[in-house]
Motif scaffolding. Structure first.
Motif, short mmCIF file in Angstrom:
data_model
loop_
_atom_site.label_atom_id
_atom_site.label_comp_id
_atom_site.label_asym_id
_atom_site.label_seq_id
_atom_site.Cartn_x
_atom_site.Cartn_y
_atom_site.Cartn_z
N PRO A 60 -8.68 7.30 29.90
CA PRO A 60 -7.29 7.56 30.32
C PRO A 60 -6.80 6.49 31.30
O PRO A 60 -7.59 5.69 31.81
N PRO B 61 2.42 5.43 31.03
CA PRO B 61 2.03 6.69 31.68
C PRO B 61 2.66 6.92 33.05
O PRO B 61 2.44 7.98 33.63
N TRP B 147 0.47 9.07 27.14
CA TRP B 147 -0.38 9.69 28.15
C TRP B 147 0.45 10.43 29.18
O TRP B 147 1.42 9.89 29.71
N ARG B 164 -2.87 13.17 25.88
CA ARG B 164 -1.78 12.66 25.05
C ARG B 164 -0.86 13.81 24.61
O ARG B 164 -1.35 14.87 24.21
#
Lengths: 303, 303
Positions: A60, B61, B147, B164
């Motif tokens: 991540p 993200p 994300w 996700r």
């Protein structure tokens, strides 16, 4: 003017719809057409490294806080760090938080550090995977890619706050690390030149912070620990690094207590593609419409 | 025991090598085999929504801090927030930072808020794209994935810190929002049942924070604004939400000043797949070796 060249290409990118202004300097949305370039580069990178026999792992965009603290990242690049903080209070403290936000004030005072920070480079999470006993003969190899964050807001579209990095990492003995570096200088050059990019491989240094950082940067250059693949994006005089090879010597071996097969401290090296920067280099080189790119370039990206 | 069921499935996942312990509760690495499941689910989701004619956009993200402050996120979910902070000091403050880290102390005091925060849901960045005049007839539709981060550390592998999300979003008039919801209840059910999952669609509420949150949650349930697609992962008594449809009414329309074609305040709705949770549901349902999954499921994921 460097700033003008940033500005022109940035405007062209935004006008084309390939990237979208996400509302903060250095932050962009991406169109489907742009993402297809990204997928093409990542697929090509994977195929280029297929002979490595690397273990493909995916992480991540956040990593443990302890991992950043354990490496020298805060010593070397404090200004690029993205530390994550959250709210752990009660209704009363929550009222205080909302009052701060409503008043347009900084609301950090009511937050606490979370156990994670933003990931500055794709490879950070792989080194802790190598700590269960000595490495096998020949070391270990990893393929790893994903979103990274570096806090360097800029009008240069090639200097994004958040971007994709795709790496091939070697962890083993010193000779293996040198061989990994040498192999990827060749492979990386062939891969990028195969995309029609004019690439120079140059000795470089990371943007180490402050007074001590100037010494670290000089050492890194002197030992040629970092080579960058540079190509013109927003400036021909100051071409942009779109990929690099890095020898870490025993930095991660010592930090994480990794032993090579012969019991010595492990050395490591990596090849890293800046995927978004490579996409921008291709858009600069071949134009903003990928359907019009040279057939051989298209065939390499989208076989 | 709910915790035991978490633990057993978590151990099976880790032992299989599909996911890797990334060193903090709720944070995982992913193997190539796991990522192929993710790609399969995302490809299927894209194909399921092909008739929407949605604009596909992709965002990093992190999102602007002002975007989180402008929505009610800090009011509703302060405890899930991931605020990003960085270092803007000089050499002297840097020495202080390093002393704090070396002493094992919290080093937040030397940081300052960055202009970004972690993204809690995939769709947040699309609403500011709708503010340049009234929406066209029929509204606008977006496909967006990537994300997301929610600070809820848990031993439950289906409650990841970073995951996700893949969404189809509608922004337009109230009837269009209802139609989007209704269409995606059907499509989502068919898509997930086509993967062999036993799915119930149930009225649900978001985990609103604190005393006021209990009222917000009750209102949300009363108006059935959120429906979740639930399936057993770590518990049959408390099945896990792997997707949802959400009517936002005029929440984002008011917040961002979005007008529908007839000049009214825009309404919006979204269908969201929890891609990692759906992968876990498939691994629970069909076993830890995707090569042994039913042929029709494999054909839908990897046509």
């Amino acid at each position: 003017m460097a700033d003008d060249s940033f500005g022109t290409f940035r405007r062209e990118l935004l006008d084309s719809g390939l990237v979208l202004d996400a509302g903060v300097e250095g932050l962009y949305g991406r169109s489907l057409a742009y993402e297809e370039i990204i997928s093409g580069i990542m697929g090509l990178t994977t195929r280029t490294g297929a002979d490595d026999g690397a273990m493909s792992v995916h992480f991540p965009p956040v990593i443990p806080r302890w991992l950043l603290e354990k490496t020298d990242y805060l010593k070397s690049f404090p200004d690029l760090t993205g530390s994550v903080h959250t709210f752990r209070g009660d209704d009363k403290l929550h009222a205080r938080l909302l009052a701060l936000v409503d008043g347009g004030h900084d609301w950090v005072e009511v937050l606490e550090p979370a156990d994670v920070v933003l990931r500055p480079a794709a490879c950070h999470p792989v080194y802790p995977l190598c700590t269960d006993g000595p490495l096998p003969d020949g070391g270990r190899r990893f393929e790893v890619h994903g979103w990274c964050f570096r806090h360097e807001p800029s009008a240069d579209p090639a200097r994004m706050l958040a971007f994709r990095m795709h790496e091939f990492v070697y962890v083993g003995d010193p000779d293996g690390a040198t061989a990994h570096r040498d192999a990827w200088v060749k492979r990386g050059t062939a891969m990028l030149e195969g995309l029609g990019l004019e690439v120079d491989v140059v000795v470089a240094n990371d943007p180490f912070f402050g007074r001590v950082g100037r010494v670290l940067a000089a050492n890194q250059r002197e030992e040629a620990l970092k080579l960058e693949f540079v190509t013109p994006i927003t400036s021909t005089e100051s071409p942009t690094a779109i990929a690099s090879v890095n020898r870490h010597q025993d930095h991660f071996g010592v930090t994480f207590g990794i032993s090579s097969a012969d019991g010595g401290v492990a050395h490591s090296a990596c090849f890293a593609v800046g995927v978004d920067r490579t996409a921008l280099a291709l858009l600069k080189r071949h134009g903003l419409d990928p359907s019009g790119w040279p057939a051989d370039v298209r065939a390499r990206l989208w076989p």
